[in-house]
Motif scaffolding. Structure first.
Motif, PDB file in Angstrom:
ATOM      1  N   GLN A   1      25.912 108.011  96.287  1.00  0.00           N
ATOM      2  CA  GLN A   1      26.941 108.098  95.247  1.00  0.00           C
ATOM      3  C   GLN A   1      27.155 109.557  94.836  1.00  0.00           C
ATOM      4  OE1 GLN A   1      26.780 105.332  91.867  1.00  0.00           O
ATOM      5  NE2 GLN A   1      25.393 104.028  93.052  1.00  0.00           N
ATOM      6  N   ASN A   2      26.054 110.302  94.699  1.00  0.00           N
ATOM      7  CA  ASN A   2      26.161 111.728  94.341  1.00  0.00           C
ATOM      8  C   ASN A   2      26.816 112.526  95.459  1.00  0.00           C
ATOM      9  OD1 ASN A   2      24.971 111.335  91.831  1.00  0.00           O
ATOM     10  ND2 ASN A   2      22.909 111.709  92.599  1.00  0.00           N
ATOM     11  N   ARG A   3      26.483 112.166  96.712  1.00  0.00           N
ATOM     12  CA  ARG A   3      27.114 112.830  97.854  1.00  0.00           C
ATOM     13  C   ARG A   3      28.615 112.576  97.850  1.00  0.00           C
ATOM     14  NH1 ARG A   3      28.615 111.075 102.993  1.00  0.00           N
ATOM     15  NH2 ARG A   3      28.627 112.705 104.614  1.00  0.00           N
ATOM     16  N   ASN A   4      29.013 111.349  97.541  1.00  0.00           N
ATOM     17  CA  ASN A   4      30.443 111.029  97.487  1.00  0.00           C
ATOM     18  C   ASN A   4      31.156 111.860  96.428  1.00  0.00           C
ATOM     19  OD1 ASN A   4      30.053 109.132  99.491  1.00  0.00           O
ATOM     20  ND2 ASN A   4      29.996 107.384  98.099  1.00  0.00           N
ATOM     21  N   LYS A   5      30.498 112.090  95.297  1.00  0.00           N
ATOM     22  CA  LYS A   5      31.080 112.923  94.239  1.00  0.00           C
ATOM     23  C   LYS A   5      31.260 114.363  94.724  1.00  0.00           C
ATOM     24  CE  LYS A   5      29.075 110.176  90.482  1.00  0.00           C
ATOM     25  NZ  LYS A   5      28.052 110.139  89.401  1.00  0.00           N
ATOM     26  N   ASP A   6      30.268 114.849  95.489  1.00  0.00           N
ATOM     27  CA  ASP A   6      30.373 116.208  96.030  1.00  0.00           C
ATOM     28  C   ASP A   6      31.516 116.318  97.035  1.00  0.00           C
ATOM     29  OD1 ASP A   6      28.293 117.145  94.497  1.00  0.00           O
ATOM     30  OD2 ASP A   6      26.773 116.905  96.058  1.00  0.00           O
ATOM     31  N   ILE A   7      31.736 115.253  97.799  1.00  0.00           N
ATOM     32  CA  ILE A   7      32.861 115.248  98.742  1.00  0.00           C
ATOM     33  C   ILE A   7      34.179 115.284  97.974  1.00  0.00           C
ATOM     34  CG2 ILE A   7      34.084 113.848 100.466  1.00  0.00           C
ATOM     35  CD1 ILE A   7      31.333 112.850 101.430  1.00  0.00           C
ATOM     36  N   ASP A   8      34.281 114.483  96.921  1.00  0.00           N
ATOM     37  CA  ASP A   8      35.493 114.476  96.093  1.00  0.00           C
ATOM     38  C   ASP A   8      35.742 115.838  95.457  1.00  0.00           C
ATOM     39  OD1 ASP A   8      36.175 111.849  96.582  1.00  0.00           O
ATOM     40  OD2 ASP A   8      35.083 111.060  94.843  1.00  0.00           O
TER      41      ASP A   8
ATOM     42  N   GLU B   1      32.751 111.992 105.469  1.00  0.00           N
ATOM     43  CA  GLU B   1      33.301 110.708 105.046  1.00  0.00           C
ATOM     44  C   GLU B   1      32.440 110.122 103.931  1.00  0.00           C
ATOM     45  OE1 GLU B   1      33.863 106.114 106.680  1.00  0.00           O
ATOM     46  OE2 GLU B   1      33.119 107.683 108.012  1.00  0.00           O
ATOM     47  N   LYS B   2      33.080 109.631 102.896  1.00  0.00           N
ATOM     48  CA  LYS B   2      32.334 108.955 101.848  1.00  0.00           C
ATOM     49  C   LYS B   2      31.799 107.623 102.386  1.00  0.00           C
ATOM     50  CE  LYS B   2      35.309 108.876  98.414  1.00  0.00           C
ATOM     51  NZ  LYS B   2      35.786 108.729  97.007  1.00  0.00           N
ATOM     52  N   ILE B   3      30.596 107.270 101.928  1.00  0.00           N
ATOM     53  CA  ILE B   3      29.940 106.066 102.420  1.00  0.00           C
ATOM     54  C   ILE B   3      29.698 105.109 101.264  1.00  0.00           C
ATOM     55  CG2 ILE B   3      27.804 105.139 103.430  1.00  0.00           C
ATOM     56  CD1 ILE B   3      27.574 107.722 105.024  1.00  0.00           C
ATOM     57  N   ASP B   4      29.951 103.838 101.516  1.00  0.00           N
ATOM     58  CA  ASP B   4      29.595 102.791 100.569  1.00  0.00           C
ATOM     59  C   ASP B   4      28.291 102.181 101.094  1.00  0.00           C
ATOM     60  OD1 ASP B   4      29.756 101.153  98.413  1.00  0.00           O
ATOM     61  OD2 ASP B   4      31.677 100.247  98.931  1.00  0.00           O
ATOM     62  N   PHE B   5      27.190 102.449 100.388  1.00  0.00           N
ATOM     63  CA  PHE B   5      25.858 102.081 100.865  1.00  0.00           C
ATOM     64  C   PHE B   5      25.522 100.629 100.538  1.00  0.00           C
ATOM     65  CE2 PHE B   5      21.279 101.671  99.910  1.00  0.00           C
ATOM     66  CZ  PHE B   5      20.745 102.015 101.140  1.00  0.00           C
ATOM     67  N   VAL B   6      24.908  99.974 101.530  1.00  0.00           N
ATOM     68  CA  VAL B   6      24.483  98.586 101.385  1.00  0.00           C
ATOM     69  C   VAL B   6      22.991  98.493 101.693  1.00  0.00           C
ATOM     70  CG1 VAL B   6      24.726  96.248 102.277  1.00  0.00           C
ATOM     71  CG2 VAL B   6      26.747  97.689 102.045  1.00  0.00           C
ATOM     72  N   LEU B   7      22.197  98.002 100.743  1.00  0.00           N
ATOM     73  CA  LEU B   7      20.768  97.799 100.963  1.00  0.00           C
ATOM     74  C   LEU B   7      20.558  96.512 101.755  1.00  0.00           C
ATOM     75  CD1 LEU B   7      17.928  98.963 100.201  1.00  0.00           C
ATOM     76  CD2 LEU B   7      17.928  97.321  98.301  1.00  0.00           C
ATOM     77  N   LEU B   8      19.805  96.603 102.852  1.00  0.00           N
ATOM     78  CA  LEU B   8      19.617  95.456 103.744  1.00  0.00           C
ATOM     79  C   LEU B   8      18.133  95.160 103.963  1.00  0.00           C
ATOM     80  CD1 LEU B   8      22.191  96.412 106.532  1.00  0.00           C
ATOM     81  CD2 LEU B   8      22.501  94.661 104.762  1.00  0.00           C
ATOM     82  N   PRO B   9      17.776  93.888 104.114  1.00  0.00           N
ATOM     83  CA  PRO B   9      16.399  93.553 104.480  1.00  0.00           C
ATOM     84  C   PRO B   9      16.149  93.880 105.950  1.00  0.00           C
ATOM     85  CG  PRO B   9      17.734  91.570 104.432  1.00  0.00           C
ATOM     86  CD  PRO B   9      18.612  92.686 103.938  1.00  0.00           C
ATOM     87  N   VAL B  10      14.891  94.107 106.285  1.00  0.00           N
ATOM     88  CA  VAL B  10      14.503  94.283 107.685  1.00  0.00           C
ATOM     89  C   VAL B  10      14.530  92.904 108.344  1.00  0.00           C
ATOM     90  CG1 VAL B  10      12.664  95.048 109.238  1.00  0.00           C
ATOM     91  CG2 VAL B  10      13.040  96.236 107.051  1.00  0.00           C
ATOM     92  N   PRO B  11      15.130  92.751 109.534  1.00  0.00           N
ATOM     93  CA  PRO B  11      15.136  91.432 110.181  1.00  0.00           C
ATOM     94  C   PRO B  11      13.734  90.994 110.582  1.00  0.00           C
ATOM     95  CG  PRO B  11      16.011  93.112 111.658  1.00  0.00           C
ATOM     96  CD  PRO B  11      15.839  93.764 110.332  1.00  0.00           C
ATOM     97  N   HIS B  12      13.521  89.700 110.600  1.00  0.00           N
ATOM     98  CA  HIS B  12      12.201  89.151 110.936  1.00  0.00           C
ATOM     99  C   HIS B  12      12.279  88.321 112.212  1.00  0.00           C
ATOM    100  CE1 HIS B  12      13.373  85.088 109.435  1.00  0.00           C
ATOM    101  NE2 HIS B  12      14.092  85.789 108.569  1.00  0.00           N
ATOM    102  N   ASN B  13      11.164  88.214 112.891  1.00  0.00           N
ATOM    103  CA  ASN B  13      11.088  87.368 114.084  1.00  0.00           C
ATOM    104  C   ASN B  13      11.513  85.956 113.705  1.00  0.00           C
ATOM    105  OD1 ASN B  13      10.500  86.085 116.479  1.00  0.00           O
ATOM    106  ND2 ASN B  13       8.454  86.964 116.695  1.00  0.00           N
ATOM    107  N   ASP B  14      12.198  85.293 114.608  1.00  0.00           N
ATOM    108  CA  ASP B  14      12.725  83.962 114.328  1.00  0.00           C
ATOM    109  C   ASP B  14      11.643  82.991 113.885  1.00  0.00           C
ATOM    110  OD1 ASP B  14      14.462  85.526 116.049  1.00  0.00           O
ATOM    111  OD2 ASP B  14      15.694  83.730 116.284  1.00  0.00           O
ATOM    112  N   SER B  15      10.424  83.184 114.372  1.00  0.00           N
ATOM    113  CA  SER B  15       9.329  82.258 114.053  1.00  0.00           C
ATOM    114  C   SER B  15       8.405  82.790 112.956  1.00  0.00           C
ATOM    115  CB  SER B  15       8.494  81.978 115.312  1.00  0.00           C
ATOM    116  OG  SER B  15       7.948  83.186 115.834  1.00  0.00           O
TER     117      SER B  15
END
Length: 455
Positions: free
Chosen positions: A290-297, A304-318
């Motif tokens: 968010q701060n980086r996006n402000k610096d770009i503006d 390029e401004k980025i909209d960040f998404v927090l994601l879980p690490v995928p797990h083995n199917d089993s």
């Protein structure tokens, strides 16, 4: 003359008694200090925990001194680069600071200088901590640290790239994803860009162990050892994990030069739109970007401004999903020349002040789950992260894997660390570069595991 002198003396005594009574009453109302309290100094070594921590700390101490004016708090702000070395030297010399910002460590306890806190924790303090958090400051069930926040390792995504590929990131945040689902997503996220550069599904660095530790924890292995000290990285679970990673590189979903990528280069690729997902990502990336996006503006930087998404690490199917989390905060110490019980109590008072409600701004700034009810109440409505990422962090915390080092004895913890540095790290380099096949790495793990752990 004698009668007059007696009257004057009596008046003086009454006046003194009245003053003492007033001072004592004032101490009870606005301070926990009695007139007899001895002055003391508590030494605190800490770090720039987040962007405003150096500004927050004096305010916390000022509030503390309103209640305990006789306790001077002497702070020193260490650098992340040199601070750990300075502390180790002081600890080995038998003269550590009273409080040090760090996660609890069995090596600290083994010196005999770590201060056990069990007797100082009041029922009110215990009740204020959220379930499972205080345990992150314990070694083999004994309390040595007061967590200020729960560190959280995850992956991070570029919302634009995910949505252009038709990836339902909201569903992933809510429900998680399996290795099969991630492979399907990777095929959509890997492509040539119009400028001729390659866009990868995932980028990580080749210099640290964070990535493989997150992957193995999502395949039923909490660490190299489990909490009982049994060696884990010697069966099909680690073989399947290594194969999964190797296949990502072979398919082109991760860069073939991963073994040579530094954390800085990994981040540069993510910022430059060359990777849809970055590993590892901490929730604080939300604020950083968010701060980086402000610096770009503002025209301070280009990109390029980025909209960040927090994601879980995928797990083995089993396997069940698992989130890498651990507590960081203050650890208390005695010195070789012990300063006594009163000083130990004063040290704990300072520790509590630096871990209380207002100290929750550290978790708030870092977009991490609060560790205390009072902190969540203090910063309600003032959260720094985006709502969807804050909610994702709470869901990730439900799958927390408690660090096994908190249950291991000092010898096994040291051997586990040695195994990671001497065996795992070079083998990961070889896996990333394609110099060794997963089955050969498994055999090396088995052989070295027998040598080091007898298992």
């Amino acid at each position: 003359m004698k009668k007059k002198g007696l009257i004057l003396l009596t008046a003086a005594v009454l006046t003194m008694g009245s003053a003492c009574s007033k001072e004592t009453n004032n101490a009870g109302a606005g301070s926990s200090t009695s007139p007899e309290a001895k002055s003391d100094t508590v030494v605190v070594w800490t770090y720039p925990v987040h962007g405003t921590y150096e500004k927050d700390l004096p305010g916390l101490i000022e509030d503390f001194n309103k209640k305990y004016p006789h306790i001077k708090v002497q702070t020193e702000m260490l650098s992340w680069a040199e601070g750990p070395k300075k502390f180790d030297v002081a600890l080995n010399a038998g003269n550590p600071p009273d409080l040090y910002f760090h996660g609890v460590d069995g090596a600290y306890v083994n010196t005999g200088l770590a201060l056990e806190l069990t007797n100082y924790l009041t029922p009110e303090i215990k009740a204020d901590y959220l379930p499972g958090v205080l345990e992150l400051g314990q070694i083999q069930g004994k309390q040595y640290g007061m967590p200020l926040y729960q560190s959280q390792w995850a992956w991070g995504g570029n919302k634009r790239i995910l949505e252009e590929a038709g990836i339902d990131w909201k569903k992933i945040q809510k429900d998680g994803w399996t290795w099969t689902e991630f492979n399907e997503a990777s095929a959509k996220l890997t492509k040539k860009l119009d400028n001729g550069s390659q866009q990868y599904a995932l980028v990580t660095d080749g210099t640290s162990l964070d990535f493989i530790e997150m992957m193995t924890r999502n395949n039923g292995m909490p660490d190299v050892l489990d909490e009982k000290g049994a060696f884990q990285w010697n069966d099909d679970r680690v073989l399947n994990t290594m194969t999964f990673v190797s296949d990502l590189i072979k398919k082109g979903n991760m860069p073939k030069e991963t073994s040579a990528l530094t954390p800085a280069k990994r981040t540069e690729m993510f910022y430059g739109g060359q990777a849809a997902i970055i590993s590892k990502a901490i929730p604080y990336y939300d604020v950083m970007i968010q701060n980086r996006n402000k610096d770009i503006d503002a025209g301070k930087i280009k990109g390029e401004k980025i909209d960040f998404v927090l994601l879980p690490v995928p797990h083995n199917d089993s396997a069940k999903p698992g989130t890498t989390m651990f507590g960081e905060g203050y650890v208390a110490f005695k010195q070789k020349n012990d300063k006594g019980e009163e000083h130990a109590k004063n040290t704990f008072l300072v520790m509590e002040a630096l871990s209380g409600a207002k100290a929750g701004n550290s978790a708030n700034e870092l977009v991490l789950p609060f560790v205390r009810k009072s902190q969540a109440e203090e910063f309600k409505g003032k959260e720094m992260g985006k709502p969807e990422n804050l909610e994702a962090g709470k869901l990730l915390a439900k799958n927390m894997i408690k660090p096994v080092t908190l249950n291991l004895d000092i010898d096994k913890a040291a051997k586990q660390k040695q195994f990671k540095e001497q065996v795992v790290k070079p083998n990961m380099q070889a896996l990333f570069s394609g110099e060794k096949a997963p089955k050969d790495i498994l055999e090396d793990f088995k052989a070295k595991g027998k040598q080091m752990f007898g298992q």
